[in-house]
Design an enzyme around this catalytic site. Sequence first.
Site, short mmCIF file in Angstrom:
data_model
loop_
_atom_site.label_atom_id
_atom_site.label_comp_id
_atom_site.label_asym_id
_atom_site.label_seq_id
_atom_site.Cartn_x
_atom_site.Cartn_y
_atom_site.Cartn_z
N ASP A 76 0.88 -1.15 0.00
CA ASP A 76 0.00 0.00 0.00
C ASP A 76 0.94 1.22 0.00
OD1 ASP A 76 -2.30 1.66 0.44
OD2 ASP A 76 -1.72 1.76 2.55
N LEU A 77 0.41 2.38 -0.35
CA LEU A 77 1.26 3.58 -0.40
C LEU A 77 1.05 4.50 0.82
CD1 LEU A 77 3.13 5.62 -1.94
CD2 LEU A 77 1.05 6.49 -3.00
N ASP A 78 -0.16 5.08 0.88
CA ASP A 78 -0.45 6.07 1.93
C ASP A 78 -0.40 5.42 3.32
OD1 ASP A 78 -1.09 8.27 0.14
OD2 ASP A 78 -2.92 7.18 -0.35
N THR B 285 1.39 10.17 3.94
CA THR B 285 0.40 11.02 3.28
C THR B 285 -1.00 10.85 3.87
OG1 THR B 285 0.58 9.32 1.61
CG2 THR B 285 1.40 11.50 1.01
N LYS C 230 -9.50 5.27 5.33
CA LYS C 230 -8.19 4.79 4.90
C LYS C 230 -8.32 3.61 3.94
CE LYS C 230 -5.30 6.34 8.70
NZ LYS C 230 -4.43 5.88 9.81
N GLY C 231 -7.64 3.71 2.82
CA GLY C 231 -7.66 2.63 1.83
C GLY C 231 -8.86 2.70 0.89
N ILE C 232 -9.76 3.64 1.16
CA ILE C 232 -11.02 3.72 0.41
C ILE C 232 -10.90 4.79 -0.68
CG2 ILE C 232 -13.51 4.19 0.71
CD1 ILE C 232 -12.41 1.66 2.21
N ARG D 88 -11.57 7.79 -3.52
CA ARG D 88 -11.97 9.19 -3.28
C ARG D 88 -13.49 9.36 -3.18
NH1 ARG D 88 -9.38 12.87 -7.63
NH2 ARG D 88 -7.62 11.57 -7.06
N SER E 164 -2.34 0.61 -4.41
CA SER E 164 -2.91 1.76 -3.69
C SER E 164 -4.18 2.22 -4.38
CB SER E 164 -1.90 2.91 -3.68
OG SER E 164 -2.52 4.10 -3.24
N ALA E 165 -5.15 2.63 -3.57
CA ALA E 165 -6.39 3.17 -4.13
C ALA E 165 -6.18 4.56 -4.71
CB ALA E 165 -7.46 3.23 -3.04
N SER E 166 -5.00 5.13 -4.47
CA SER E 166 -4.78 6.53 -4.85
C SER E 166 -4.40 6.73 -6.31
CB SER E 166 -3.68 7.14 -3.98
OG SER E 166 -3.42 8.46 -4.42
N ASN F 184 -3.16 9.38 -7.19
CA ASN F 184 -1.96 10.22 -7.10
C ASN F 184 -0.69 9.41 -6.86
OD1 ASN F 184 -3.17 13.01 -7.17
ND2 ASN F 184 -4.28 12.21 -5.41
N LYS G 145 -10.66 -1.83 -2.12
CA LYS G 145 -10.42 -2.51 -0.84
C LYS G 145 -11.68 -2.36 0.01
CE LYS G 145 -5.61 -0.99 -1.16
NZ LYS G 145 -4.51 -0.19 -0.58
N GLU H 142 0.19 -3.18 4.70
CA GLU H 142 -0.96 -2.28 4.82
C GLU H 142 -1.00 -1.59 6.18
OE1 GLU H 142 -3.53 -0.76 3.81
OE2 GLU H 142 -3.85 -1.49 1.78
N ASP H 143 -1.51 -0.35 6.20
CA ASP H 143 -1.73 0.34 7.48
C ASP H 143 -3.22 0.44 7.80
OD1 ASP H 143 -2.20 2.20 5.35
OD2 ASP H 143 -2.23 3.79 6.85
C1 BG6 Z 1 -5.83 5.55 -0.33
C2 BG6 Z 1 -6.00 6.37 0.91
O1 BG6 Z 1 -4.52 5.10 -0.42
O2 BG6 Z 1 -6.15 6.32 -1.49
C3 BG6 Z 1 -7.39 6.98 0.97
O3 BG6 Z 1 -5.80 5.55 2.07
C4 BG6 Z 1 -7.65 7.77 -0.32
O4 BG6 Z 1 -7.46 7.84 2.09
C5 BG6 Z 1 -7.47 6.85 -1.51
O5 BG6 Z 1 -8.97 8.30 -0.33
C6 BG6 Z 1 -7.70 7.57 -2.86
O6 BG6 Z 1 -6.70 8.51 -3.04
P1 BG6 Z 1 -6.70 9.66 -4.15
O7 BG6 Z 1 -5.30 10.22 -4.02
O8 BG6 Z 1 -6.94 9.01 -5.47
O9 BG6 Z 1 -7.77 10.62 -3.77
MG MG Z 2 -2.78 3.15 3.62
#
Ligand code: BG6
Ligand code: MG
Length: 216
Positions: free
Chosen positions: A8-10, A16, A44-46, A48, A115-117, A119, A146, A170-171
């Site tokens: 996982d990233l964040d 972050t 967390k992990g969810i 946007r 990662s769900a992000s 970014n 997730k 994972e955190d």
């Molecule tokens: C996850 C974070 O890694 O990414 C969540 O734990 C976040 O908090 C999700 O909402 C989506 O991230 P982003 O950067 O695409 O908004």
């Molecule tokens: Mg995380």
Amino acid sequence: MKKGFVFDLDGVITDTAKYHYLAWKDLADSIGIEIDLKFNEQLKGIDRMTSLERILIHGGKADTYTAEEKDALALQKNTHYVELLQDLTPEDLLPGVKEFLEEAQTKDVPCAIASASKNAPFILEKLGVKNAFEAIVDPATLKKGKPDPEIFVRAAEAINITPEEAVGFEDAQAGLDGIKAANMYAVGVYSGEELHGADLIVNKLTDISVDELIQK
Ligand code: BG6
Ligand code: MG
């Protein structure tokens, strides 16, 4: 024997998670909803939009906004979040991450990001570790987020190993549940909230080595 690592990233590679919280808190404040750190654990992990929907339900505003308005709120949060990311440098890697990734590279153990992000590529670039990962799963291509195991299964596939041959980090509880549902060995990275179901809990990546983990 394990053959690869899925991260996982964040909150695992870098902290972050605290910027996500700040940006969500600000957004929630702006529409008259209060959130605290305890509630934030559910985000967390969810992804946007699901995070925004959870905040709206929490504030009793689930039916207040149109889809377009929700898109605008999610964009408002992300714009603020990306502003907070501008000053990230390799100094912002969590303790032990750089050394762990270097050890994995030296030993030819492939690493992937789950990662769900959206970014994630930008953040990894800022941290100077993008090249340490052979694969970054694109969360936009997932059917389910997730705690569904899909992102972890896809990450293992991307580095040519089976989930059973992978160690996942994972955190967040949603992520740990996904790792276990994928049949991976799960390392929980403790961030102050209780984590359930991990095979191993560490405070930092300095607590474990690549060698120890591939024996699991
Ligand atoms: C996850 C974070 O890694 O990414 C969540 O734990 C976040 O908090 C999700 O909402 C989506 O991230 P982003 O950067 O695409 O908004
Ligand atoms: Mg995380």
